[in-house]
Design a protein around this motif. Structure first.
Motif: not given
Length: 312
Positions: A231-232, A252-258
């Motif tokens: 991400y920036d 709004r979407f949280p940052l990437l996870s799995c």
């Protein structure tokens, strides 16, 4: 020993024979090379046939690995690789002799599996694809000798991330996760594959629950941490991205996870099909995404499915 000499004489194409006891259980191999000094001696045959010499067939046995004929090909190849270059493998059924598979035949199995794996390999991650994964799960369901845990990994919020940053950065996230699978999971007891897109698979063999849980948790944490570098700076600082959802609304979407769906399959598990496993994992995926730690698990026991719930 006269019978042994006669066998080698009438079957000159054979350099060894499997030896069984009276109950048809394999004891090893008798090899021509171990008898050569007697074969080429003027009195070697008579000497071995003389009971006073006290040399019997059992004195010339060479150990040979054996494996049940119903074990999957991977187990067969592992057992052969662990042995000291034997001429092949003795196959058993209910601990009695069922046949012999030669070294040449084993190499053919290796070649065919390598070719199939190469054809099925995902071009981005170089991991085995769907066909190989399906073969692996089928072998797991047929193997009643060991416990397994099947884990299905699915990225969270990948679509808005991919839409915002483009396919090139999206591919970097996918490649990052593949590298972490190779780095953090044990190669000796774990199979890893790439289902496609942002979906991955891992199969653990003969590992205790605590070890699998710890490795999966470490993997998810490490990916979430390293994915932030994609991400920036401003987005990292905010902790979310703004993108349209499937309904066209800006959210709004949280940052990437799995997330990880774990299905335990003990050696004593009841007979389940690939379709059964697929349906269970599909339900677990939903539970994992609803879990605060992104994990859910279930166990197939001797009669049914137990513990199908999100981890807390």
């Amino acid at each position: 020993m006269r019978k042994v000499f006669d066998l080698f004489k009438h079957h000159s194409e054979c350099s060894f024979f499997p030896v069984l006891d009276r109950a048809d259980k394999p004891r090893g191999l008798v090899c021509e090379k171990d008898l050569k000094r007697y074969i080429y001696s003027s009195y070697g045959r008579e000497l071995l046939s003389n009971s006073a010499y006290r040399k019997r067939l059992i004195d010339f046995l060479t150990p040979c690995p054996s494996i049940d004929i119903h074990c999957p090909a991977e187990r067969l190849l592992e057992a052969y690789a662990a042995a000291d270059s034997p001429p092949g493998m003795i196959m058993t059924e209910n601990f009695t002799y069922a046949g012999f598979i030669s070294q040449a035949a084993l190499l053919q199995i290796v070649d065919s599996k390598n070719l199939a794996a190469a054809r099925d390999q995902n071009p981005l991650t170089r991991l085995p694809g769907n066909n190989t994964i399906i073969d692996y799960v089928q072998q797991v369901l047929e193997d009643h000798c060991q416990d397994y845990c099947l884990v299905y990994f699915d990225f969270d919020n990948f679509k808005p991330f991919n839409d915002t940053y483009g396919f090139r950065i999206g591919d970097r996230a996918i490649a990052l996760f593949a590298d972490l699978l190779r780095k953090l999971l044990p190669r000796q007891s774990c199979f890893i594959g790439h289902v496609g897109g942002d979906d991955f698979f891992a199969g653990f063999r003969a590992l205790v629950h605590e070890d699998v849980h710890q490795r999966v948790s470490d993997l998810l944490d490490q990916f979430q941490h390293e994915a932030q570098s994609l991400y920036d700076a401003a987005t990292r600082e905010r902790g979310y991205i703004e993108a349209t959802n499937r309904h066209g609304d800006l959210v709004r979407f949280p940052l990437l996870s799995c997330s990880a769906a774990m299905l335990w399959i003990p050696a004593t598990a009841a007979a389940f099909t690939l379709e059964d496993v697929s349906q269970i994992i599909a339900r677990l995926k939903k539970s994992a995404k609803a879990s605060p730690i992104g994990q859910a698990e279930a166990t197939i026991d001797a009669d049914a499915i137990t513990g199908e719930r999100p981890d807390a």
